[in-house]
Each structure stands twice: as C-alpha cells, then as structure tokens.
Enzyme design. Structure first.
Site, PDB file in Angstrom:
ATOM      1  N   ARG A   1      42.007  -8.800 -16.199  1.00  0.00           N
ATOM      2  CA  ARG A   1      41.351  -7.787 -16.273  1.00  0.00           C
ATOM      3  C   ARG A   1      42.069  -7.160 -17.638  1.00  0.00           C
ATOM      4  NH1 ARG A   1      37.883  -8.976 -13.600  1.00  0.00           N
ATOM      5  NH2 ARG A   1      36.907  -7.477 -11.660  1.00  0.00           N
TER       6      ARG A   1
ATOM      7  N   GLU B   1      34.590  -2.972 -22.298  1.00  0.00           N
ATOM      8  CA  GLU B   1      33.552  -4.008 -21.736  1.00  0.00           C
ATOM      9  C   GLU B   1      32.279  -3.081 -21.480  1.00  0.00           C
ATOM     10  OE1 GLU B   1      34.392  -6.707 -19.065  1.00  0.00           O
ATOM     11  OE2 GLU B   1      36.673  -7.407 -19.545  1.00  0.00           O
TER      12      GLU B   1
ATOM     13  N   HIS C   1      32.554 -11.775 -20.303  1.00  0.00           N
ATOM     14  CA  HIS C   1      33.518 -11.840 -18.612  1.00  0.00           C
ATOM     15  C   HIS C   1      32.510 -12.578 -18.142  1.00  0.00           C
ATOM     16  CE1 HIS C   1      35.499  -8.335 -15.853  1.00  0.00           C
ATOM     17  NE2 HIS C   1      35.404 -10.038 -15.286  1.00  0.00           N
TER      18      HIS C   1
HETATM   19  P1  NAD Z   1      43.621 -13.253  -5.358  1.00  0.00           P
HETATM   20  O1  NAD Z   1      43.547 -11.785  -4.603  1.00  0.00           O
HETATM   21  O2  NAD Z   1      43.359 -14.426  -5.289  1.00  0.00           O
HETATM   22  O3  NAD Z   1      45.252 -13.326  -6.131  1.00  0.00           O
HETATM   23  C1  NAD Z   1      45.914 -11.809  -6.390  1.00  0.00           C
HETATM   24  C2  NAD Z   1      47.337 -12.836  -6.775  1.00  0.00           C
HETATM   25  O4  NAD Z   1      48.101 -11.711  -7.436  1.00  0.00           O
HETATM   26  C3  NAD Z   1      47.673 -12.444  -5.605  1.00  0.00           C
HETATM   27  O5  NAD Z   1      48.485 -13.543  -4.956  1.00  0.00           O
HETATM   28  C4  NAD Z   1      48.744 -11.003  -5.392  1.00  0.00           C
HETATM   29  O6  NAD Z   1      49.889 -11.864  -4.297  1.00  0.00           O
HETATM   30  C5  NAD Z   1      49.511 -11.191  -6.857  1.00  0.00           C
HETATM   31  N1  NAD Z   1      49.624 -10.229  -7.880  1.00  0.00           N
HETATM   32  C6  NAD Z   1      49.241  -9.508  -7.417  1.00  0.00           C
HETATM   33  N2  NAD Z   1      50.135  -7.795  -7.846  1.00  0.00           N
HETATM   34  C7  NAD Z   1      51.559  -8.960  -8.766  1.00  0.00           C
HETATM   35  C8  NAD Z   1      52.038  -8.658  -9.641  1.00  0.00           C
HETATM   36  N3  NAD Z   1      52.803  -7.529  -9.765  1.00  0.00           N
HETATM   37  N4  NAD Z   1      52.707  -9.808  -9.867  1.00  0.00           N
HETATM   38  C9  NAD Z   1      52.733 -11.599  -9.149  1.00  0.00           C
HETATM   39  N5  NAD Z   1      51.263 -11.428  -8.602  1.00  0.00           N
HETATM   40  C10 NAD Z   1      51.070 -10.544  -8.188  1.00  0.00           C
HETATM   41  O7  NAD Z   1      42.359 -12.434  -6.421  1.00  0.00           O
HETATM   42  P2  NAD Z   1      41.974 -13.805  -7.073  1.00  0.00           P
HETATM   43  O8  NAD Z   1      40.649 -13.910  -7.300  1.00  0.00           O
HETATM   44  O9  NAD Z   1      42.794 -14.970  -7.452  1.00  0.00           O
HETATM   45  O10 NAD Z   1      41.662 -12.672  -8.753  1.00  0.00           O
HETATM   46  C11 NAD Z   1      42.885 -11.923  -9.032  1.00  0.00           C
HETATM   47  C12 NAD Z   1      42.770 -11.298 -10.318  1.00  0.00           C
HETATM   48  O11 NAD Z   1      41.982 -11.556 -11.368  1.00  0.00           O
HETATM   49  C13 NAD Z   1      40.975 -10.038  -9.097  1.00  0.00           C
HETATM   50  O12 NAD Z   1      41.888  -8.832  -9.254  1.00  0.00           O
HETATM   51  C14 NAD Z   1      40.244 -10.271 -10.753  1.00  0.00           C
HETATM   52  O13 NAD Z   1      40.426  -8.434 -11.586  1.00  0.00           O
HETATM   53  C15 NAD Z   1      40.178 -10.546 -11.655  1.00  0.00           C
HETATM   54  N6  NAD Z   1      39.400 -12.098 -11.886  1.00  0.00           N
HETATM   55  C16 NAD Z   1      38.692 -12.265 -12.961  1.00  0.00           C
HETATM   56  C17 NAD Z   1      37.150 -13.176 -12.994  1.00  0.00           C
HETATM   57  C18 NAD Z   1      36.732 -13.077 -14.205  1.00  0.00           C
HETATM   58  O14 NAD Z   1      35.300 -13.299 -14.380  1.00  0.00           O
HETATM   59  N7  NAD Z   1      37.290 -13.206 -15.434  1.00  0.00           N
HETATM   60  C19 NAD Z   1      36.451 -13.603 -11.666  1.00  0.00           C
HETATM   61  C20 NAD Z   1      37.523 -12.921 -10.993  1.00  0.00           C
HETATM   62  C21 NAD Z   1      38.535 -12.741 -11.037  1.00  0.00           C
END
Ligand code: NAD
Length: 313
Positions: free
Chosen positions: A231, A260, A279
């Site tokens: 994000r 965005e 995005h």
């Molecule tokens: P997920 O919940 O599977 O994984 C997120 C991970 O980050 C978890 O393992 C969590 O423990 C870890 N985490 C949280 N805070 C942390 C910190 N301070 N330091 C280190 N690790 C930390 O989620 P995901 O599906 O992998 O998605 C992650 C994020 O990516 C989403 O929340 C979303 O904002 C973003 N995303 C973006 C797109 C895109 O189109 N660009 C697509 C999917 C997700």
C-alpha cells in the site's frame, strides 16, 4: 434461511459485478448499488451480506451481518464500528501470491535486464544498448521481503527459484521456506541495508504506516531498487521521491501510491528509474472465479453456523 447476497457495483474496479452474479447463480444474489435500500423489489433490509471492493456508510445502515471485501487490504474499513454493530468482515487474502509474486519479480527483472528502458526508447525508435556495467542478472542478487504472508511468500518463492538470496522481515522470526534469513521489524534497517531489492508486502496498519521513511531509504544501498506492491501509505512518498532524485537508491517499481490514481503532477510519472503500474499487481482474468469460490465457501459456513474463513472482525 438461504443467505441473500448483494454484489456492490464497486467490484467493477476488478471485474464486472454480473460476472460474479452469474458465477454464483445457484445462490440468492443480486447486484445492488444501494445495499441499505434493499433489493430491486424495494424492501429495505433485504440482504444478509454484501460483496464489495470498498466501504460505504450505507453498509452500517443495512441490516447486514457479513461484508466480504474482494481485496486483501481492508485498511479502508471501520473495524471498530463493524465490531460494535456485530457485522463480520472477511477479506480475500490468500488469492494473490501468484499474481502479485509474478508482478514483483517482473519489476525486478525489468530493472536487472533494463527492459523498462528499452520499452521507453521504443516510443522514439531509439536503439540504445546498455553501457557495459548497466545490466545484471537476478541470479546471485539479494532481496529483502518485508512481510511474509501470502504476497511475501509469493515473492520469496519466485526469487529463490531465480537464484536470489532471499531475506525477510516478519513479526515472529521463525524459519520460512525459501527465506535464508528472517529478521524482526525492529531489525528492519539492518535487514534492508544489504539488499539489492527491497520488496514491501505488508498490510497498511498503524504499525506499518510510513515504515519506509527517509532513514530507511538512506540505509538502502545506492544501487538498490524498491518494489512496493503493498500500500502507498507504507512508504513516506515525499522521502521516496527525494531518495530517487538524489540517487540514494537506484529506482523503484511502484504499484501503489499515497493517492490513487497517482496525480498527474506527481514527479514519479517522469522518472526514468521508476516503473509505475496502476494498482494492477493482483489483476488476473480468473479473479472473479476465485472470489466466487471464497463467497460460496463462506455462505456454506454461515448457513451451517460455522466461523467464516478469512475473518477480519
Ligand atoms: P497476509 O495477511 O497474507 O500477509 C501479511 C503479512 O504481513 C502477515 O504475515 C503479517 O503477519 C505481516 N505483517 C503485518 N505487520 C507486519 C510488520 N509490521 N512487519 C512485518 N510483517 C508484518 O496479506 P497478503 O495477502 O500478503 O497482503 C498483504 C497486503 O498487501 C494487503 O494487506 C494489501 O494491503 C496488499 N495487497 C496489495 C495488492 C496489490 O494489488 N498491489 C494485492 C493484494 C494485497
């Protein structure tokens, strides 16, 4: 009682609402712009659940007990208010490891093999081979993946397969497949300072907002590239612009931004060492099918009185 599901038109940011409706035709589903107004028959409170891209205050006015967000990131949703009203929120994490993983490696391959530069030159029919020391291979290079959930593992697995040395940052420093060294968030600066690529794959939370600021960018190698598929708010964007301008880092592949769509006057658009994508890292033609499978599973669980999968609150 069968679950009555509204598909909010905001999902059209990813796929046509009618596509999901037809995939879920065995269920009681209707496309609706105004969930609080109820179905086309006009009865308020007609829906039990809504499948949506974004959040609308009308969701709290409707008598819903479940909202499904078609994205992994749910930072726009008012979690406390939902909790108070007893409305469950589920998200779509688990779906994007392949799509975002491939996009992140795509950014890295572009920079290593200089593809971004040749594509720009093509517009001018300009034949500009690289200087002798410009191109490199990902094989033998290093990446630090910040956040080792679905996205992070998708990146780590692919980077490992291409011969990269993969480090990672996660809250619990237990070993993770494809990651040679795992750091905790308080070790972030040390974790990123040796890496040729830093890939951000954390959710946007109070803890991760501005996680990569001026100090962290300064700690990165001057020949390092940032890849942000998480994000925009995870990075201090003005500090990033400054680091790119001053050569503190070599470049960035950015799918997400503080605002965005990225405003037309953002300097990021015109930087040769930046690749901007809209995005779109998670976009795939089968997105609606995957959402349909998740919704179907949770409708089954809701009707059986079981706890929902991908439950956020
Ligand atoms: P997920 O919940 O599977 O994984 C997120 C991970 O980050 C978890 O393992 C969590 O423990 C870890 N985490 C949280 N805070 C942390 C910190 N301070 N330091 C280190 N690790 C930390 O989620 P995901 O599906 O992998 O998605 C992650 C994020 O990516 C989403 O929340 C979303 O904002 C973003 N995303 C973006 C797109 C895109 O189109 N660009 C697509 C999917 C997700």
């Amino acid at each position: 009682m069968p679950t009555r599901v509204a598909i909010h038109s905001s999902v059209e940011r990813i796929f046509p609402p009618e596509k999901l409706q037809s995939l879920l035709s065995e269920l009681d589903v209707e496309v609706s712009d105004d969930v609080a107004e109820g179905t086309a028959s006009g009865d308020a409170g007609d829906f039990d659940a809504v499948v949506s891209f974004g959040y609308e205050p009308g969701f709290l006015e409707a008598d819903l007990d479940w909202i499904h967000c078609v994205r992994a990131g749910y930072d726009e949703f008012p979690l406390d208010a939902l909790r108070e009203r007893g409305v469950r929120l589920t998200n779509s994490t688990g779906l994007h490891g392949d799509s975002v993983g491939e996009t992140a490696l795509g950014f890295m391959l572009q920079f290593a093999r200089r593809l971004h530069r040749y594509r720009s030159d093509q517009a001018d029919k300009a034949w500009n081979p690289p200087t002798w020391d410009e191109a490199f291979t990902l094989n033998g290079e290093s990446v630090c993946v910040v956040g080792l959930g679905t996205l992070g593992l998708g990146v780590a697995r692919r980077a490992d397969a291409l011969g990269m040395d993969v480090a990672g940052v996660r809250r619990t420093p237990t070993p993770v497949e494809h990651v040679s060294e795992v750091y905790t968030p308080d070790e972030l600066v040390g974790a990123i300072s040796d890496a040729r690529f830093v890939a951000l794959t954390v959710p946007l939370t109070d803890e991760t907002e501005g996680l990569l600021g001026a100090a962290e960018l300064d700690a990165m190698r001057e020949d390092a590239y940032l890849v942000n598929v998480a994000r925009g708010g995870v990075v201090d964007q003005p500090a990033l612009v400054e680091a790119l301008r001053s050569g503190d880092i070599a470049g960035a592949g950015l799918d997400v931004f503080a605002e965005e769509p990225l405003p037309k006057d953002s300097p990021l658009w015109e930087m040769e060492n930046v690749v901007v994508t809209p995005h779109a890292a998670a976009a795939t033609v089968d997105y609606a099918d995957r959402i349909a499978a998740l919704v179907r599973e949770n409708v089954r669980r809701r009707e059986a009185g079981d706890s929902l999968t991908n439950l956020v609150v």
